[in-house]
Design a protein around this motif. Sequence first.
Motif: not given
Length: 253
Positions: A140-145, A147-156, A186-188
């Motif tokens: 469950r993502a709380t920041k970012g998405e 499967g989307v490569a944007d370099g920063e993601t937060h997830v439960w 957090s893939a870029v």
Amino acid sequence: MSFYLPLGDDHYRPTRSTESPWDSGMQHGGPPAALLGRVLTVDGLRLARISVDFLGPIPRRDFRIEVSPLKPGRLTTLNEARMIVDGRVAVTARAWHIAPGPQPPVTTPADHADPLPEGDGHVGFPNYEGWGYGEAIEWRATKGELGVADGETHVWTRVRMPLIEGQQIDGQDRALIVADSANGISAVLPMDKWLSIPPTMTTTLLRPAGGEWVHLACRTVLSADGLGLSSGELYDFDGSIGLVAQPLVIRAR
């Protein structure tokens, strides 16, 4: 369902839930890290740091584990475990354990993660379905998405099964199963076109996770010459529980 089936005499069989996103015949690094962390447990002491080295792709085949003491002690110990597949050492782990003691006179204010989003989370990564490890965890993502490569993601994250069949999963298991996912979360670059492979992973734990949910707040940065670094902070509902770091090999598939 579980990640591993115990076969006796320190032998194990990986299930489909260990499946790597890079190759269906290989294991993701998270379950081996957690399993080696489990077999390195020291009674009366708590895991403080584990460094896991992946010596190549980890076949999803039967294996055995060897454990060696390196530095015994009452306050601190250092031990090593090796995962041996087809006669080859595929993964090594070194773990420092520290003895808990009296409460210090100063307490650290709790640093909390974003709240757990309501509703059902993803089982598996969006746009990257059908791999066993991803489906073994609720995300469950709380920041970012995801499967989307944007370099920063937060997830439960919530691990949906035991680490070892017939044995109850614990907070250390939950943290280590997901810690090696920092680079993928957090893939870029798109995972279907680029490899982002950590040859090693280090997790430092303040304490094991409490409850079913572990939050991973992670970020990846790249160098100009094909290297990367993923780092992440681990939380439970009560606050920070640890840190993870992974150097990366970045190459086109």
